[in-house]
Design a protein around this motif. Structure first.
Motif, PDB file in Angstrom:
ATOM      1  N   UNK A  97    -110.968 -27.307 -24.348  1.00 17.92           N
ATOM      2  CA  UNK A  97    -109.996 -26.592 -25.187  1.00 17.92           C
ATOM      3  C   UNK A  97    -109.895 -27.089 -26.625  1.00 17.92           C
ATOM      4  N   UNK A  98    -110.351 -28.294 -26.911  1.00 18.57           N
ATOM      5  CA  UNK A  98    -110.292 -28.801 -28.279  1.00 18.57           C
ATOM      6  C   UNK A  98    -111.086 -27.905 -29.226  1.00 18.57           C
ATOM      7  N   UNK A  99    -111.988 -27.096 -28.670  1.00 18.81           N
ATOM      8  CA  UNK A  99    -112.783 -26.192 -29.498  1.00 18.81           C
ATOM      9  C   UNK A  99    -111.920 -25.135 -30.183  1.00 18.81           C
ATOM     10  N   UNK A 100    -110.764 -24.788 -29.594  1.00 15.90           N
ATOM     11  CA  UNK A 100    -109.915 -23.774 -30.233  1.00 15.90           C
ATOM     12  C   UNK A 100    -109.338 -24.279 -31.555  1.00 15.90           C
ATOM     13  N   UNK A 101    -108.617 -25.407 -31.591  1.00 15.58           N
ATOM     14  CA  UNK A 101    -108.121 -25.861 -32.892  1.00 15.58           C
ATOM     15  C   UNK A 101    -109.218 -26.311 -33.847  1.00 15.58           C
TER      16      UNK A 101
END
Length: 300
Positions: A97-101
């Motif tokens: 999920x770190x790819x979103x920010x």
């Protein structure tokens, strides 16, 4: 009385800031489509299943935005055997999920951009079937590609019920968020228009908003909102050559939007960028580097 609301035979939804869809398999199980923002939403979702004597058989995330898969981790703690499915590219972001920010900020995001609204807990997603009639978690359904709001996204249809995910927003959501989020505004418009052409849809559930019986009317409202943003971005460019951040401020002034946190800024900045790309590809604006700045200008 269940906290889940019926939409059709064997089809229910949990209303909330983000809607979740529950599809019965006819044998006491149910596929969960989008699990909401956080543990609180996921807890309500599981409570609704218990009230109907249903057990989850799988999770389908329509796309990778944190408010649609933030409840996965809580549900997987209770049912670790469940498989999580998502469209291509979206499965990678749900798993990492770190790819979103990172995508919104362009680098390792500061703490202000690591809230639950932009950074969900990780869950091990795998590729969902390709668009078309499919079977997931023992449930037969139709997956419809509706890219634009996200890099790739699926709407879900079961009989006369259409879950549009974030290809369509309800009227209240459109009024509350004039800068309708999208990563590709041209594709978002195309996806909405394609949904309008579907036949036999009796009720449409947007990702955010109440069920609607008038699918063409809902599509028209969304297309109007998207064109309003395109017009605002075009008008901002015509005020004079500027970079994205200055154009964002002009667009917000034009639409009466006030941003008060870093998350809102990066999200709305992405929206303006999406519409700038659309206008670039239509030959209405140009792009150049001036004084070490990337700027946009109106084409004659």
């Amino acid at each position: 009385m269940s906290s889940l609301s019926p939409l059709g035979p064997g089809v229910h939804f949990l209303p909330g800031a983000v809607n979740s869809l529950v599809l019965e398999d006819g044998r006491g199980g149910a596929l969960l489509v989008d699990t909401g923002l956080d543990d609180g939403h996921a807890r309500k979702l599981l409570r609704g299943l218990t009230e109907l004597n249903l057990t989850p058989t799988g999770i389908l995330n329509t796309h990778s935005h944190a408010d649609h898969h933030g409840g996965n981790a809580f549900i997987l703690k209770r049912f670790p055997e469940l498989k999580v499915f998502a469209p291509p590219l979206e499965d990678a972001i749900i798993t990492h999920p770190i790819l979103e920010p990172i995508g919104l900020f362009g680098a390792r995001p500061p703490k202000a951009l690591q809230s639950k609204f932009l950074l969900a807990p990780p869950s091990p997603a795998r590729l969902a079937p390709e668009p078309g009639v499919a079977r997931i978690g023992g449930v037969s359904l139709e997956l419809i590609e509706v890219a634009g709001h996200a890099s790739l996204m699926y709407a879900v249809r079961v009989g006369g019920v259409l879950y549009a995910a974030d290809a369509l927003f309800g009227p209240e959501a459109l009024a509350k968020h004039p800068l309708v989020f999208c990563q590709d505004s041209a594709l978002q418009k195309e996806a909405a228009a394609r949904l309008s052409a579907l036949e036999g849809v009796e009720v449409t559930l947007p990702g955010h908003g109440d069920p609607a019986k008038d699918l063409p009317g809902l599509v028209a409202a969304n297309l109007s909102a998207l064109e309003r943003v395109t017009d605002a971005v075009r008008a901002a460019v015509h005020l004079g050559e500027a970079g994205v951040d200055d154009l964002l401020a002009r667009v917000c002034d034009g639409l009466g939007v006030t941003m008060s946190n870093a998350g809102a800024v990066v999200l709305n900045r992405a929206v303006v960028s999406a519409h700038l790309t659309e206008l670039l590809e239509r030959g209405e604006v140009g792009l150049r580097v001036t004084g070490n700045r990337l700027v946009f200008f109106p084409e004659a």
